[in-house]
Design an enzyme around this catalytic site. Structure first.
Site, short mmCIF file in Angstrom:
data_model
loop_
_atom_site.label_atom_id
_atom_site.label_comp_id
_atom_site.label_asym_id
_atom_site.label_seq_id
_atom_site.Cartn_x
_atom_site.Cartn_y
_atom_site.Cartn_z
N HIS A 10 41.18 38.11 37.86
CA HIS A 10 41.38 36.67 38.09
C HIS A 10 41.05 35.83 36.86
O HIS A 10 40.38 36.28 35.91
CB HIS A 10 40.51 36.20 39.26
CG HIS A 10 39.03 36.35 39.00
ND1 HIS A 10 38.30 35.47 38.23
CD2 HIS A 10 38.14 37.30 39.41
CE1 HIS A 10 37.05 35.84 38.18
NE2 HIS A 10 36.91 36.96 38.89
N GLU A 83 35.42 41.64 45.09
CA GLU A 83 34.45 42.03 44.07
C GLU A 83 33.29 42.78 44.71
O GLU A 83 33.08 42.73 45.92
CB GLU A 83 33.95 40.78 43.33
CG GLU A 83 32.93 41.02 42.22
CD GLU A 83 33.46 41.95 41.12
OE1 GLU A 83 33.65 43.15 41.41
OE2 GLU A 83 33.65 41.47 39.99
#
Length: 207
Positions: A10, A83
């Site tokens: 990201h 994550e």
């Protein structure tokens, strides 16, 4: 050609800049991160992706949506691309973590956090699951996170855990490319998209 996976990290967030552990905290892209996502989309569009899947956290999903809008593909969300969970470290800076938990910091194992082996297993399994849906020459873009992607890549390549530190981290909106061959997956590119620079991520400091 054969199946390929583009592992896209990201774009930048304020917590990246502040060197805070993000983990499962749902932090948005900042202005720089939005620009990074647009730039990455313009470059990756030339690869003609056939499928886009992202983490359910908005920093990864918004990065994926920038590409999806550009090429007219829907983005599917899979929480297995999240994550690594940071437990008590989430929201804290690296200096704060090192001061409060020196031994855990040295091992990069957060109290109540997610073990690296668990992350590697869930991310690599999700990569395989979505890649199995591709046509023989399909290209899957996975928009995810620094530690999650690095660990998933190590696992899908079959690297033993003691060699995982040999693979460096991913910069914001940089990517790695995996290709399926007769003997499994291989790494074609790693941390591509920008010139090498320091990586701010939830990954190990040395990564």
């Amino acid at each position: 050609m054969s199946k390929r996976i583009v592992c896209l990290r990201h774009g930048q967030t304020l917590w990246n800049v502040e060197k805070r552990f993000q983990g499962h905290s749902d932090i948005p892209l900042d202005e720089t991160g939005l620009a990074q996502a647009a730039r990455a989309a313009s470059l990756l569009a030339s690869l003609r992706p056939t499928m886009i899947v992202s983490s359910d956290l908005q920093r990864a999903n918004d990065t994926a949506l920038a590409l999806g809008r550009l090429i007219g593909l829907d983005v599917t969300v899979d929480k297995d691309f999240r994550e690594r969970g940071g437990g008590q470290w989430e929201g804290l800076t690296r200096d704060e973590i090192a001061t409060r938990w020196p031994e855990e910091y040295a091992a990069w194992e957060a109290p109540d956090g997610e073990p690296v082996t668990d992350v590697a297993t869930r991310v690599s399994a999700a990569m395989r699951r979505w890649a199995a849906k591709l046509d023989d020459e399909g290209l899957l873009v996975v928009a995810s996170h620094g530690a999650a992607l690095r660990l998933g890549i190590c696992e899908i390549l079959g690297l033993p855990e003691e060699l995982w530190p040999a693979l460096g981290g991913l910069g914001n909106c940089s990517w790695s490319v995996l290709q399926e061959g007769r003997k499994g997956w291989r790494l074609l590119e790693h941390n591509a998209g920008t010139l090498p620079e320091p990586v701010s991520s939830d990954d190990k400091p040395e990564a």
